[in-house]
Design a protein around this motif. Structure first.
Motif, PDB file in Angstrom:
ATOM      1  N   THR A   9      21.126  52.075  37.439  1.00  0.00           N
ATOM      2  CA  THR A   9      20.853  51.633  38.803  1.00  0.00           C
ATOM      3  C   THR A   9      21.468  50.261  38.989  1.00  0.00           C
ATOM      4  O   THR A   9      21.099  49.311  38.294  1.00  0.00           O
ATOM      5  N   LEU A  10      22.398  50.170  39.904  1.00  0.00           N
ATOM      6  CA  LEU A  10      23.062  48.900  40.206  1.00  0.00           C
ATOM      7  C   LEU A  10      22.270  48.153  41.271  1.00  0.00           C
ATOM      8  O   LEU A  10      21.673  48.787  42.153  1.00  0.00           O
ATOM      9  N   PRO A  11      22.264  46.823  41.226  1.00  0.00           N
ATOM     10  CA  PRO A  11      21.554  46.059  42.252  1.00  0.00           C
ATOM     11  C   PRO A  11      22.051  46.410  43.654  1.00  0.00           C
ATOM     12  O   PRO A  11      23.253  46.604  43.869  1.00  0.00           O
ATOM     13  N   GLU A  12      21.113  46.544  44.558  1.00  0.00           N
ATOM     14  CA  GLU A  12      21.402  46.774  45.973  1.00  0.00           C
ATOM     15  C   GLU A  12      22.165  48.068  46.238  1.00  0.00           C
ATOM     16  O   GLU A  12      22.869  48.179  47.245  1.00  0.00           O
ATOM     17  N   GLN A  13      22.033  49.062  45.376  1.00  0.00           N
ATOM     18  CA  GLN A  13      22.653  50.365  45.592  1.00  0.00           C
ATOM     19  C   GLN A  13      21.560  51.402  45.849  1.00  0.00           C
ATOM     20  O   GLN A  13      20.513  51.378  45.212  1.00  0.00           O
ATOM     21  N   ALA A  14      21.828  52.318  46.769  1.00  0.00           N
ATOM     22  CA  ALA A  14      20.830  53.316  47.140  1.00  0.00           C
ATOM     23  C   ALA A  14      20.668  54.403  46.087  1.00  0.00           C
ATOM     24  O   ALA A  14      19.611  55.001  45.968  1.00  0.00           O
ATOM     25  N   TYR A  61      31.919  48.406  42.563  1.00  0.00           N
ATOM     26  CA  TYR A  61      30.912  47.390  42.244  1.00  0.00           C
ATOM     27  C   TYR A  61      31.505  46.292  41.361  1.00  0.00           C
ATOM     28  O   TYR A  61      31.297  45.107  41.599  1.00  0.00           O
ATOM     29  N   ALA A  62      32.277  46.688  40.347  1.00  0.00           N
ATOM     30  CA  ALA A  62      32.879  45.711  39.427  1.00  0.00           C
ATOM     31  C   ALA A  62      33.876  44.817  40.150  1.00  0.00           C
ATOM     32  O   ALA A  62      33.956  43.616  39.869  1.00  0.00           O
ATOM     33  N   SER A  63      34.630  45.373  41.098  1.00  0.00           N
ATOM     34  CA  SER A  63      35.620  44.549  41.803  1.00  0.00           C
ATOM     35  C   SER A  63      34.949  43.548  42.733  1.00  0.00           C
ATOM     36  O   SER A  63      35.482  42.468  42.976  1.00  0.00           O
ATOM     37  N   LEU A  64      33.777  43.883  43.251  1.00  0.00           N
ATOM     38  CA  LEU A  64      33.057  42.984  44.148  1.00  0.00           C
ATOM     39  C   LEU A  64      32.120  42.023  43.432  1.00  0.00           C
ATOM     40  O   LEU A  64      31.624  41.071  44.033  1.00  0.00           O
ATOM     41  N   ASN A  65      31.864  42.275  42.132  1.00  0.00           N
ATOM     42  CA  ASN A  65      30.929  41.465  41.359  1.00  0.00           C
ATOM     43  C   ASN A  65      31.521  41.119  40.004  1.00  0.00           C
ATOM     44  O   ASN A  65      31.081  41.619  38.983  1.00  0.00           O
ATOM     45  N   PRO A  66      32.540  40.231  39.984  1.00  0.00           N
ATOM     46  CA  PRO A  66      33.166  39.892  38.697  1.00  0.00           C
ATOM     47  C   PRO A  66      32.169  39.211  37.771  1.00  0.00           C
ATOM     48  O   PRO A  66      31.216  38.571  38.240  1.00  0.00           O
ATOM     49  N   PRO A  67      32.366  39.359  36.449  1.00  0.00           N
ATOM     50  CA  PRO A  67      31.436  38.710  35.505  1.00  0.00           C
ATOM     51  C   PRO A  67      31.493  37.194  35.623  1.00  0.00           C
ATOM     52  O   PRO A  67      32.525  36.613  35.957  1.00  0.00           O
ATOM     53  N   LEU A  68      30.366  36.573  35.333  1.00  0.00           N
ATOM     54  CA  LEU A  68      30.295  35.108  35.334  1.00  0.00           C
ATOM     55  C   LEU A  68      31.021  34.572  34.100  1.00  0.00           C
ATOM     56  O   LEU A  68      30.980  35.201  33.040  1.00  0.00           O
ATOM     57  N   PRO A  69      31.674  33.416  34.220  1.00  0.00           N
ATOM     58  CA  PRO A  69      32.320  32.855  33.031  1.00  0.00           C
ATOM     59  C   PRO A  69      31.282  32.510  31.961  1.00  0.00           C
ATOM     60  O   PRO A  69      30.178  32.093  32.262  1.00  0.00           O
ATOM     61  N   SER A  70      31.669  32.724  30.687  1.00  0.00           N
ATOM     62  CA  SER A  70      30.734  32.425  29.604  1.00  0.00           C
ATOM     63  C   SER A  70      30.768  30.982  29.205  1.00  0.00           C
ATOM     64  O   SER A  70      31.626  30.256  29.353  1.00  0.00           O
TER      65      SER A  70
END
Length: 70
Positions: A9-14, A61-70
């Motif tokens: 389940t992804l955040p904010e997905q139905a 989802y991945a293109s709109l929510n890139p990972p945060l830098p470590s």
């Protein structure tokens, strides 16, 4: 190499995304643990089988929510 059925389940997905995967790595996090405690384990999973619509949703989802830098 353990097979897993994933219902993600992804955040904010139905709806959730389902796929078949295979464990490629695992590691215990936290600790030390008491003899009666179950450790928390992280796993890395590779995709084995995923429906095209679910793959498209994950890519979007991945293109709109890139990972945060470590």
């Amino acid at each position: 190499g353990t097979p897993v059925e994933v219902d993600l389940t992804l955040p904010e997905q139905a709806r959730s995304v389902q796929f078949l995967g295979e464990v490629v790595w695992s590691r215990t996090i936290g600790g030390p643990f008491k003899s009666y405690e179950q450790p928390t384990v992280e796993i890395g999973v590779t995709f084995v089988s995923i429906a095209p619509k679910d793959q498209a949703l994950l890519k979007q989802y991945a293109s709109l929510n890139p990972p945060l830098p470590s």
